[in-house]
Design a protein around this motif. Structure first.
Motif, mmCIF file in Angstrom:
data_model
loop_
_atom_site.group_PDB
_atom_site.id
_atom_site.type_symbol
_atom_site.label_atom_id
_atom_site.label_comp_id
_atom_site.label_asym_id
_atom_site.label_seq_id
_atom_site.Cartn_x
_atom_site.Cartn_y
_atom_site.Cartn_z
ATOM 1 N N GLY A 136 0.667 -1.213 0.121
ATOM 2 C CA GLY A 136 0.091 0.077 0.154
ATOM 3 C C GLY A 136 0.626 1.399 -0.087
ATOM 4 N N SER A 137 2.189 1.247 -0.085
ATOM 5 C CA SER A 137 3.081 2.334 -0.209
ATOM 6 C C SER A 137 3.327 2.784 -1.488
ATOM 7 C CB SER A 137 4.141 2.284 0.798
ATOM 8 O OG SER A 137 4.985 1.148 0.248
ATOM 9 N N THR A 138 4.041 3.878 -1.601
ATOM 10 C CA THR A 138 4.475 4.654 -2.736
ATOM 11 C C THR A 138 5.850 4.742 -2.659
ATOM 12 O OG1 THR A 138 2.361 5.406 -3.819
ATOM 13 C CG2 THR A 138 4.351 6.464 -4.577
ATOM 14 N N VAL A 139 6.614 4.003 -3.535
ATOM 15 C CA VAL A 139 8.158 4.422 -3.358
ATOM 16 C C VAL A 139 8.670 5.205 -4.696
ATOM 17 C CG1 VAL A 139 10.635 3.224 -3.113
ATOM 18 C CG2 VAL A 139 8.897 2.338 -1.914
ATOM 19 N N VAL A 140 9.404 5.996 -4.337
ATOM 20 C CA VAL A 140 9.869 6.943 -5.580
ATOM 21 C C VAL A 140 11.427 6.671 -5.753
ATOM 22 C CG1 VAL A 140 10.449 9.171 -6.799
ATOM 23 C CG2 VAL A 140 8.489 8.759 -5.621
ATOM 24 N N LEU A 141 11.848 6.351 -6.857
ATOM 25 C CA LEU A 141 13.225 5.975 -7.298
ATOM 26 C C LEU A 141 13.827 7.271 -8.022
ATOM 27 C CD1 LEU A 141 11.915 3.194 -7.017
ATOM 28 C CD2 LEU A 141 14.047 2.224 -7.975
ATOM 29 N N CYS A 142 14.884 7.626 -7.396
ATOM 30 C CA CYS A 142 15.472 8.815 -7.983
ATOM 31 C C CYS A 142 17.065 8.773 -7.916
ATOM 32 C CB CYS A 142 15.050 10.310 -7.467
ATOM 33 S SG CYS A 142 15.558 10.526 -5.550
ATOM 34 N N GLN A 195 8.057 6.707 0.524
ATOM 35 C CA GLN A 195 9.519 6.432 0.874
ATOM 36 C C GLN A 195 10.330 6.825 -0.368
ATOM 37 O OE1 GLN A 195 10.041 5.139 3.834
ATOM 38 N NE2 GLN A 195 11.953 4.581 3.842
ATOM 39 N N ILE A 196 11.516 7.640 -0.218
ATOM 40 C CA ILE A 196 12.451 7.868 -1.280
ATOM 41 C C ILE A 196 13.591 6.895 -1.430
ATOM 42 C CG2 ILE A 196 13.505 9.625 -2.481
ATOM 43 C CD1 ILE A 196 10.772 10.561 -2.554
ATOM 44 N N LEU A 233 14.601 6.716 2.665
ATOM 45 C CA LEU A 233 14.187 7.447 3.545
ATOM 46 C C LEU A 233 12.563 7.678 3.512
ATOM 47 C CD1 LEU A 233 16.966 10.439 4.296
ATOM 48 C CD2 LEU A 233 16.401 8.306 5.743
ATOM 49 N N PRO A 234 11.968 8.081 4.721
ATOM 50 C CA PRO A 234 10.550 8.905 4.421
ATOM 51 C C PRO A 234 10.709 9.874 3.414
ATOM 52 C CG PRO A 234 10.814 7.871 6.667
ATOM 53 C CD PRO A 234 12.231 7.922 5.888
#
Length: 245
Positions: free
Chosen positions: A31-37, A209-210, A222-223
């Protein structure tokens, strides 16, 4: 593992002698969204492409819903049918309408009848504000509309996980917002998502989360609030400054 949708266990990826993913250990909560940058070539797209086996791993393990997906006994087609993938290019069938582009996988993969598949496809197009365009062909749609059709096609399959690989990079600037708004809505609905993007405004608003990757290493996990507020890592600060400018 029940609360983790995806687990990376010492994951390694090499192209010949070139190490592009270097022993990553991380997890994505249900249920979370993780962004990869990170900068170009840092390994972001390679990492998520390994989650639906578009790329093989060179070492380690990846679990989706507790299943080691690179096990030799895994049915790859069945795996991919439960993991949505939205790429830079829309990959729509030019000879099919928006409705049929969404319905075709339901008919061929899920073996739904024509009427049931069309009904579910229409529901997802309506969800993304595209009901008025359901009878149009891709050439009659803007880039942003085509990408939203591609997202609707993914949603119709009811995946447990959606991977986004720079979904706005091929769009004109004025069309980026409509796709990001659609993705933001999905994040608010609690879908599990991994998103490779340089759109830091979206990341700040929608991500839980990033992950910051640098030369194949997971430099930070990290959050979102902690990542953007007072981040003391000099490399991350340079990246954020370059994006902002």
């Amino acid at each position: 593992m029940s609360q983790d949708a995806v687990i990376f266990d010492n994951v390694i990826k090499k192209y010949g002698e070139n190490l592009v993913i270097n022993g990553i250990n991380a997890s994505v909560r249900q249920g979370s969204t993780v962004v990869l940058c990170g900068s170009s070539g840092s390994g972001k797209s390679t990492l998520i492409r390994m989650v639906n086996r578009l790329e093989p791993i060179s070492g380690g393990r990846i679990f989706v819903d507790g299943i080691n997906i690179h096990d030799a006994l895994i049915n790859v087609n069945k795996l991919r049918s439960g993991i949505g993938f939205v790429a830079q290019s829309f990959n729509l069938f030019q000879h099919l309408t928006a409705l049929d582009n969404v319905a075709i996988a339901l008919r061929r993969v899920r073996k739904m009848g024509k009427d049931e598949a069309a009904s579910r496809a229409l529901t997802q197009l309506r969800r993304l504000g595209l009901e008025a365009h359901c009878a149009k062909y891709p050439a009659q749609l803007s880039g942003g509309q085509q990408q939203r059709v591609a997202i609707a096609r993914v949603l119709a399959m009811e995946p447990k996980l959606i991977l986004f690989d720079e979904p706005t990079s091929a769009l004109d600037p004025e069309m980026v917002g409509e796709v990001l708004n659609a993705m933001r809505t999905l994040a608010e609905e609690g879908l599990t998502m991994m998103c490779v993007t340089h759109e830091m405004h979206f990341a700040r608003q929608a991500a839980d989360q990033i992950w910051f990757l640098e030369q194949g290493n997971l430099l930070q996990d990290l959050p979102a609030e902690q990542f953007f507020t007072g981040n003391e890592n000099e490399r991350v600060r340079r990246f954020l400054n370059s994006i902002n400018h």
